[in-house]
Design a protein around this motif. Structure first.
Motif, PDB file in Angstrom:
ATOM      1  N   THR A 139       0.853  -1.189   0.000  1.00  0.00           N
ATOM      2  CA  THR A 139       0.000   0.000   0.000  1.00  0.00           C
ATOM      3  C   THR A 139       0.887   1.236   0.000  1.00  0.00           C
ATOM      4  O   THR A 139       2.105   1.153   0.152  1.00  0.00           O
ATOM      5  CB  THR A 139      -0.909   0.035   1.244  1.00  0.00           C
ATOM      6  OG1 THR A 139      -0.121   0.373   2.392  1.00  0.00           O
ATOM      7  CG2 THR A 139      -1.603  -1.297   1.464  1.00  0.00           C
ATOM      8  N   VAL A 162      -6.170  -1.872   4.289  1.00  0.00           N
ATOM      9  CA  VAL A 162      -7.287  -2.294   5.140  1.00  0.00           C
ATOM     10  C   VAL A 162      -6.771  -2.391   6.573  1.00  0.00           C
ATOM     11  O   VAL A 162      -6.486  -3.484   7.076  1.00  0.00           O
ATOM     12  CB  VAL A 162      -7.869  -3.643   4.676  1.00  0.00           C
ATOM     13  CG1 VAL A 162      -9.098  -3.998   5.521  1.00  0.00           C
ATOM     14  CG2 VAL A 162      -8.244  -3.596   3.207  1.00  0.00           C
ATOM     15  N   GLU A 205     -14.652   3.111  12.299  1.00  0.00           N
ATOM     16  CA  GLU A 205     -13.874   2.499  11.227  1.00  0.00           C
ATOM     17  C   GLU A 205     -14.292   1.059  10.986  1.00  0.00           C
ATOM     18  O   GLU A 205     -14.207   0.552   9.866  1.00  0.00           O
ATOM     19  CB  GLU A 205     -12.373   2.556  11.560  1.00  0.00           C
ATOM     20  CG  GLU A 205     -11.764   3.924  11.396  1.00  0.00           C
ATOM     21  CD  GLU A 205     -11.869   4.429   9.967  1.00  0.00           C
ATOM     22  OE1 GLU A 205     -11.541   3.671   9.039  1.00  0.00           O
ATOM     23  OE2 GLU A 205     -12.299   5.577   9.779  1.00  0.00           O
ATOM     24  N   ARG A 238     -13.103  -3.619  -1.860  1.00  0.00           N
ATOM     25  CA  ARG A 238     -12.279  -2.916  -2.857  1.00  0.00           C
ATOM     26  C   ARG A 238     -10.875  -3.512  -2.921  1.00  0.00           C
ATOM     27  O   ARG A 238     -10.315  -3.716  -4.006  1.00  0.00           O
ATOM     28  CB  ARG A 238     -12.209  -1.421  -2.526  1.00  0.00           C
ATOM     29  CG  ARG A 238     -13.509  -0.682  -2.794  1.00  0.00           C
ATOM     30  CD  ARG A 238     -13.317   0.819  -2.709  1.00  0.00           C
ATOM     31  NE  ARG A 238     -12.966   1.260  -1.364  1.00  0.00           N
ATOM     32  CZ  ARG A 238     -13.855   1.531  -0.420  1.00  0.00           C
ATOM     33  NH1 ARG A 238     -15.154   1.399  -0.663  1.00  0.00           N
ATOM     34  NH2 ARG A 238     -13.467   1.964   0.773  1.00  0.00           N
ATOM     35  N   PRO A 295      -5.646  -1.002  -1.988  1.00  0.00           N
ATOM     36  CA  PRO A 295      -6.140  -0.125  -0.915  1.00  0.00           C
ATOM     37  C   PRO A 295      -5.833  -0.726   0.452  1.00  0.00           C
ATOM     38  O   PRO A 295      -6.024  -1.926   0.663  1.00  0.00           O
ATOM     39  CB  PRO A 295      -7.656  -0.087  -1.168  1.00  0.00           C
ATOM     40  CG  PRO A 295      -7.828  -0.479  -2.591  1.00  0.00           C
ATOM     41  CD  PRO A 295      -6.708  -1.441  -2.895  1.00  0.00           C
ATOM     42  N   ARG A 324     -16.923   0.792   8.412  1.00  0.00           N
ATOM     43  CA  ARG A 324     -16.472   1.024   7.040  1.00  0.00           C
ATOM     44  C   ARG A 324     -15.637  -0.123   6.493  1.00  0.00           C
ATOM     45  O   ARG A 324     -15.300  -0.154   5.317  1.00  0.00           O
ATOM     46  CB  ARG A 324     -15.638   2.314   6.980  1.00  0.00           C
ATOM     47  CG  ARG A 324     -16.367   3.560   7.447  1.00  0.00           C
ATOM     48  CD  ARG A 324     -15.532   4.798   7.163  1.00  0.00           C
ATOM     49  NE  ARG A 324     -16.179   5.997   7.662  1.00  0.00           N
ATOM     50  CZ  ARG A 324     -15.668   6.804   8.582  1.00  0.00           C
ATOM     51  NH1 ARG A 324     -14.488   6.531   9.112  1.00  0.00           N
ATOM     52  NH2 ARG A 324     -16.313   7.884   8.978  1.00  0.00           N
ATOM     53  N   LYS A 329     -14.147  -1.404   2.472  1.00  0.00           N
ATOM     54  CA  LYS A 329     -12.704  -1.331   2.207  1.00  0.00           C
ATOM     55  C   LYS A 329     -12.157  -2.693   1.818  1.00  0.00           C
ATOM     56  O   LYS A 329     -11.318  -2.814   0.914  1.00  0.00           O
ATOM     57  CB  LYS A 329     -11.968  -0.800   3.439  1.00  0.00           C
ATOM     58  CG  LYS A 329     -12.245   0.656   3.752  1.00  0.00           C
ATOM     59  CD  LYS A 329     -11.441   1.117   4.966  1.00  0.00           C
ATOM     60  CE  LYS A 329     -11.677   2.586   5.258  1.00  0.00           C
ATOM     61  NZ  LYS A 329     -10.889   3.050   6.420  1.00  0.00           N
TER      62      LYS A 329
END
Length: 356
Positions: A40, A62, A71, A81, A60, A74, A78
């Motif tokens: 990342t 995580v 968080e 993706r 992305p 969400r 995440k």
């Protein structure tokens, strides 16, 4: 087609270094192997991985929260993706195996590979993180650095280390190393370091102990951290904010005062240095567990953070550093407790799972 290996262990140096050590070992065993790293934009991935000559595919991040927070709500989005991006990379490189080492990148790598590409998991810590606990459930092979991690079907392998550590000849480099750092040619040297940011406890303790160490004829090489504070200038004391060439520092030293991160314990043991380990008093207590195997074999001593002050440093380390026979015995015990062949063993496991 050459075997295609995808490695996932980004974020911190503690994850990246074992990852790259295995990548190097795979290439030594199979020179035409294709190795692709997942990483990342956070952490050290974009700095360390390309510098070692490996292609880096970004996904992305995580981050896994330790406690219920916003968080956590969400996280599913995440993860989706990141997993989608992992699957895209696996198709593009025609991956034969995915090797994960924990950290931000590992969980998406495991989920993206599941049912598509065989997985190998390596756990460096005595207490596994969430990503490796999940990945181990459906991995083809699971390797660990310490016994009794609780992971299923675990094989004790050790922590993969770079060849510059496993092949280090401290005696041959001693004179050069001491000259490079401006240390005395003769007499014992204590190496002190607490990671890239230093360690306040160690910095404070070494400042308190320094007069006694110097009086005992012990020189000190001290990496106090980029945000830390060195002890007052004293002949025989060499403070640096950061040490770029750790193998050279190990060659200059006779003993270590440091934290007990998995990589620190593995490297210090592999090069045969006695150590006073002061575990970082946060997390789930894994640093103390990391050091216990080498301490149990006589290669080091374990001191709680709250008990580490100048007097304790002097009481523990002066008798060791001023007794050549004890120093040699502890160094031999430290080396015997390590796993210098871990990188090659991991590489052979990876290639076997890949069918190479």
């Amino acid at each position: 087609m050459p075997v295609s290996v995808v490695v996932a262990g980004g974020g911190t140096a503690g994850h990246i270094e074992p990852t790259l050590a295995v990548a190097d070992a795979v290439r030594r065993l199979v020179p035409d192997a294709r190795v692709t790293a997942l990483g990342t934009e956070k952490g050290l991935d974009t700095t360390l991985i390309p510098a070692r000559g490996y292609p880096l595919e970004l996904i992305p991040p995580v981050p896994l929260p330790r406690k219920p927070t916003v968080e956590l709500l969400r996280l599913p989005g995440k993860v989706r993706r990141a997993v989608g991006r992992v699957r895209q990379v696996l198709r593009e490189v025609d991956a034969d195996v995915v090797v994960g080492f924990g950290g931000f990148v590992a969980l998406p790598a495991y989920l993206g590979a599941r049912g598509r590409v065989p997985i190998v998991v390596h756990e460096a810590n005595a207490r596994p993180g969430l990503a490796n606990r999940i990945g181990a459930r459906f991995a083809a092979r699971v390797a660990t650095a310490t016994p009794d991690t609780g992971l299923p079907r675990a094989e004790l392998v050790g922590i993969p280390l770079r060849e510059s550590i496993t092949s280090l000849d401290r005696a041959a480099l001693r004179a050069k190393a001491r000259a490079e750092f401006g240390l005395p040619d003769e007499g014992p040297v204590l190496l002190v370091f607490g990671g890239s940011q230093g360690a306040r406890t160690l910095n404070t303790a070494i400042a308190q102990a320094l007069p006694g160490l110097i009086d005992a004829g012990i020189a000190v090489l001290h990496a106090y951290g980029k945000t830390g504070t060195p002890a007052p200038a004293t002949p025989g004391y060499v403070p640096l904010p950061y040490i770029d060439d750790m193998p050279l520092a190990y060659a200059a030293a006779d003993a270590v005062l440091g934290r007990a991160g998995a990589m620190t314990v593995a490297e210090v043991s592999a090069v045969g240095l006695p150590a006073m380990y002061v575990p970082l008093p946060i997390g789930n207590g894994e640093q103390a567990l990391n050091a216990r195997p080498v301490v149990a074999k006589g290669g080091g001593i374990l001191v709680p953070d709250a008990e580490c002050d100048g007097d304790r440093v002097l009481a523990e380390l002066v008798p060791i550093l001023t007794d050549p026979q004890r120093l040699a015995a502890m160094g031999a015990a430290a080396r015997a407790s390590g796993h210098a062949d871990a990188a090659e063993r991991m590489a052979r496991i990876v290639l076997e799972v890949a069918g190479a």
